[in-house]
Design a protein around this motif. Structure first.
Motif, PDB file in Angstrom:
ATOM      1  N   ALA A   5      34.172  39.877  15.257  1.00 28.21           N
ATOM      2  CA  ALA A   5      33.725  38.646  14.604  1.00 28.21           C
ATOM      3  C   ALA A   5      34.880  37.661  14.448  1.00 28.21           C
ATOM      4  O   ALA A   5      34.722  36.462  14.655  1.00 28.21           O
ATOM      5  N   ALA A   6      36.060  38.192  14.095  1.00 25.92           N
ATOM      6  CA  ALA A   6      37.212  37.308  13.902  1.00 25.92           C
ATOM      7  C   ALA A   6      37.637  36.638  15.202  1.00 25.92           C
ATOM      8  O   ALA A   6      37.993  35.470  15.234  1.00 25.92           O
ATOM      9  N   LEU A   7      37.592  37.399  16.314  1.00 18.97           N
ATOM     10  CA  LEU A   7      38.079  36.873  17.579  1.00 18.97           C
ATOM     11  C   LEU A   7      37.016  36.100  18.341  1.00 18.97           C
ATOM     12  O   LEU A   7      37.319  35.137  19.031  1.00 18.97           O
TER      13      LEU A   7
ATOM     14  N   GLY B 165      28.876  34.073  32.650  1.00 19.71           N
ATOM     15  CA  GLY B 165      30.089  33.686  31.950  1.00 19.71           C
ATOM     16  C   GLY B 165      31.312  34.175  32.681  1.00 19.71           C
ATOM     17  O   GLY B 165      31.315  34.391  33.881  1.00 19.71           O
ATOM     18  N   ALA B 166      32.374  34.365  31.910  1.00 17.93           N
ATOM     19  CA  ALA B 166      33.642  34.739  32.522  1.00 17.93           C
ATOM     20  C   ALA B 166      34.105  36.102  32.062  1.00 17.93           C
ATOM     21  O   ALA B 166      35.266  36.410  32.113  1.00 17.93           O
ATOM     22  N   MET B 167      33.181  36.937  31.595  1.00 12.86           N
ATOM     23  CA  MET B 167      33.563  38.280  31.192  1.00 12.86           C
ATOM     24  C   MET B 167      33.995  39.068  32.417  1.00 12.86           C
ATOM     25  O   MET B 167      33.278  39.135  33.412  1.00 12.86           O
TER      26      MET B 167
ATOM     27  N   ASP C 287      41.445  27.597  17.269  1.00  9.66           N
ATOM     28  CA  ASP C 287      40.051  27.881  16.923  1.00  9.66           C
ATOM     29  C   ASP C 287      39.430  28.940  17.824  1.00  9.66           C
ATOM     30  O   ASP C 287      38.230  29.220  17.722  1.00  9.66           O
ATOM     31  N   PHE C 288      40.214  29.515  18.730  1.00  8.18           N
ATOM     32  CA  PHE C 288      39.744  30.550  19.665  1.00  8.18           C
ATOM     33  C   PHE C 288      38.583  30.060  20.536  1.00  8.18           C
ATOM     34  O   PHE C 288      37.775  30.850  21.008  1.00  8.18           O
ATOM     35  N   ALA C 289      38.517  28.752  20.764  1.00  4.93           N
ATOM     36  CA  ALA C 289      37.428  28.211  21.582  1.00  4.93           C
ATOM     37  C   ALA C 289      37.597  28.618  23.048  1.00  4.93           C
ATOM     38  O   ALA C 289      36.624  29.024  23.707  1.00  4.93           O
ATOM     39  N   ILE C 290      38.811  28.489  23.586  1.00  5.16           N
ATOM     40  CA  ILE C 290      39.046  28.889  24.977  1.00  5.16           C
ATOM     41  C   ILE C 290      38.938  30.408  25.098  1.00  5.16           C
ATOM     42  O   ILE C 290      38.373  30.936  26.073  1.00  5.16           O
ATOM     43  N   TRP C 291      39.460  31.124  24.113  1.00  4.39           N
ATOM     44  CA  TRP C 291      39.355  32.592  24.070  1.00  4.39           C
ATOM     45  C   TRP C 291      37.900  33.034  24.213  1.00  4.39           C
ATOM     46  O   TRP C 291      37.571  33.908  25.013  1.00  4.39           O
TER      47      TRP C 291
ATOM     48  N   ASN D 273      37.434  36.649  26.149  1.00  3.32           N
ATOM     49  CA  ASN D 273      38.652  37.455  26.201  1.00  3.32           C
ATOM     50  C   ASN D 273      38.756  38.366  24.990  1.00  3.32           C
ATOM     51  O   ASN D 273      38.189  38.094  23.931  1.00  3.32           O
ATOM     52  N   LYS D 274      39.511  39.452  25.131  1.00  7.47           N
ATOM     53  CA  LYS D 274      39.682  40.405  24.034  1.00  7.47           C
ATOM     54  C   LYS D 274      41.118  40.911  23.907  1.00  7.47           C
ATOM     55  O   LYS D 274      41.374  41.791  23.087  1.00  7.47           O
TER      56      LYS D 274
END
Length: 586
Positions: free
Chosen positions: A150-152, A250-252, A363-367, A372-373
């Motif tokens: 949730a945080a990431l 997506g990009a997973m 804001d971890f928007a690109i993440w 990404n993890k």
């Protein structure tokens, strides 16, 4: 669906955890009433409030955290009134007249409503909401997985759904407890005529629970008094159940092995970079403007030892292939709060000699766009904007460089004549880890992710407390000495002379540290097996063990040159105010 099942089962197991004890009196106090009008609304209110609070906490800004803390104290007052009304309804009416509707109705009026067959649903729901504000479950592997995700990954219906599934699992266990408790309570009233005494006993237990929660014992001492460990059961569930397949689209990334020279698969398209909160070394870049270029996206954060060990290779690739069609973009996604400070990142970029564009992803928007993890994570994008490969973590640098060369050739770029992989002579924190001797894991000091803490009495969350180091530390155990406040992500020393001890097995030992909040440097002294480190001193320590914390960053404290064995590390801080975040090893 699989994660929802795991979250639900993790919640069911909380009934075995000591952290559930403080809320049991409030639950049992409703066990003699009809379940549908009393127990069920209470559990629904508890589950919903926990899901809301946990969702906000996982992605919160400071004001949300403060609002939640205020809400907890309000809930404590409500529960104290409820407990007093259980003990002495008449006295509660006289002493707490301003709260009569909030207090008396939470007890005597609710009894009257139930006896008259008139619901009492609202009362139970309100108690459940207050209980949900107070409940702080032990963060075992399953809840830890949910909260970290949730945080990431940010606020979403999915993460809130997982938290709600966890809370509903706990509610299922508590429903069984209510059912059993109700029958026991009814038997005592019917056969022994001691219903009023049982009621007062629950009132005393509820008052003790209020005190326990107010003192932080629900998440501190109680976790060390457990005779049943749910962590092993939860980890067993995670290990036994099959792993999730990555979501389609997506990009997973798919973790597929890449055969040298073989065609590279298409794993997605370059997500938007518009979510960056700032850019360093470049104006803002976007996917359309990067068409025709081969792009390497490097997710990193400047206190991450794995990122620092990979950084020299990324820098060298950026320099070697800059004039041959390659653009390297560093995406700085912070792990700790101080890494959100732009001035800190600017200083790190300068110190690390990073000259390629860096997107600030506070804001971890690109993440999230990349799904990404990991830190570090490398994504390889071809000239058409398609993700063709990825690599998570350190190592495999030669293979990564060959992927870059392959994509550059596909785009029609000429390459440097020497196709040998970059050869690096590295030292300091960038020196590659000694994997054969690396037997100590990354260890966080903040209570959100702390493990193997050995000081007697455990951690006291978010409040100053005195700690001691036990006589003997086992392998990978650590402890505090002196007066510290252990927060969510760090431990802050309140008085000079505080120490941290760690029993470790690795060539290198690092510690992420920050000076006092007013910026004043903090002097420290390092010992290994009780002696100055000498030749084993790290890059931030003198041979006699002296050093100082003057920046928010990772400090290399031990670098052994001889045989590596299990040893005891200690660091003593001579000035107050230091913040300690995490140990890493190499």
């Amino acid at each position: 669906m699989l994660l929802l099942v795991l979250a639900y089962l993790g919640g069911v197991l909380t009934v075995l955890s000591p952290c559930i004890l403080p809320v049991l009196p409030f639950v049992f106090a409703r066990s003699d009433r009809p379940f549908l009008r009393s127990g069920l609304p209470l559990l629904i209110g508890m589950a919903l409030m926990f899901a809301v609070v946990a969702s906000l906490a996982a992605v919160s800004s400071q004001w949300v955290a403060q609002a939640n803390q205020i809400g907890r104290w309000i809930a404590l007052v409500v529960m104290a009134v409820f407990a007093l009304a259980l003990l002495w309804p008449a006295l509660a009416d006289r002493l707490l007249s301003p709260f009569q509707r909030l207090g008396a109705r939470l007890s005597a009026s609710a009894d009257a409503a139930s006896d008259a067959g008139r619901g009492g649903v609202g009362t139970s729901l309100l108690i459940g909401i207050a209980t949900g504000l107070l409940w702080a479950p032990c963060a075992g592997p399953i809840l830890g997985l949910i909260l970290t995700g949730a945080a990431l990954q940010g606020a979403s219906v999915g993460t809130s759904g997982l938290l709600l599934a966890y809370a509903l699992g706990a509610a299922t266990s508590l429903a069984l407890a209510i059912w059993i408790g109700g029958r026991v309570f009814a038997a005592l009233k019917r056969r022994l005529g001691v219903g009023e005494w049982v009621r007062r006993g629950l009132g005393i237990a509820a008052l003790l629970a209020v005190v326990a929660i107010a003192m932080g014992w629900d998440t501190g001492v109680l976790t060390r008094l457990s005779t049943v460990s749910t962590a092993k059961l939860e980890q067993g569930l995670l290990d036994v159940l099959p792993a999730q397949e990555p979501p389609a689209g997506g990009a997973m990334m798919r973790a597929a092995a890449i055969t040298p020279g073989a065609p590279l698969p298409v794993e997605g398209t370059l997500p938007s970079l518009a979510g960056a909160t700032g850019w360093l070394n470049s104006p803002p870049l976007d996917a359309q403007a990067l068409r025709g270029k081969v792009v390497l996206v490097d997710f990193w954060t400047y206190s991450c030892i794995n990122c620092l060990r990979a950084m020299p290779y990324v820098r060298e690739w950026a320099e070697r292939y800059r004039d041959h069609g390659l653009v390297v973009i560093g995406v700085h996604a912070p792990e700790f709060a101080f890494e959100r400070n732009l001035a800190n990142v600017q200083r790190a970029v300068k110190d690390l000699k990073v000259t390629y564009p860096v997107a600030i992803d506070n804001d971890f928007a690109i993440w999230r766009g990349f799904n990404n993890k990991y830190w570090p994570a490398h994504y390889f994008i071809d000239a058409q904007g398609r993700i063709r490969a990825h690599h998570f973590g350190e190592g495999n640098y030669a293979q990564s460089e060959q992927i870059l060369r392959q994509l550059l050739r596909e785009a029609g770029n000429t390459l440097p004549g020497d196709d040998a992989p970059v050869a690096m002579a590295l030292d300091g924190v960038a020196r590659q880890a000694d994997m054969d001797n690396l037997k100590s894991p990354e260890t966080y000091l903040g209570h959100a992710r702390a493990e193997n803490f050995a000081s007697p009495g455990g951690q006291r969350h978010d409040q100053p407390a005195d700690y001691t180091v036990p006589t003997t530390l086992q392998h990978n155990q650590w402890a505090l000495a002196g007066r510290w406040t252990v927060g969510n992500e760090d431990a802050r020393m309140e008085a000079p002379g505080g120490r941290i001890a760690f029993r470790f097995h690795a060539r290198d030992l690092h510690l992420v540290l920050a000076p006092s909040e007013d910026g004043r440097p903090v002097r420290f002294r390092v010992r290994i097996d009780g002696q100055p480190p000498g030749a084993a001193a790290g890059g931030d320590v003198s041979a006699d063990g002296e050093g100082r914390v003057d920046e928010n960053r990772l400090y290399q404290l031990i670098r052994q040159s001889g045989a590596v064995q299990e040893r005891t590390f200690e660091i003593e801080f001579l000035d107050p105010g230091v913040h300690a975040y995490a140990f890493t090893f190499g």
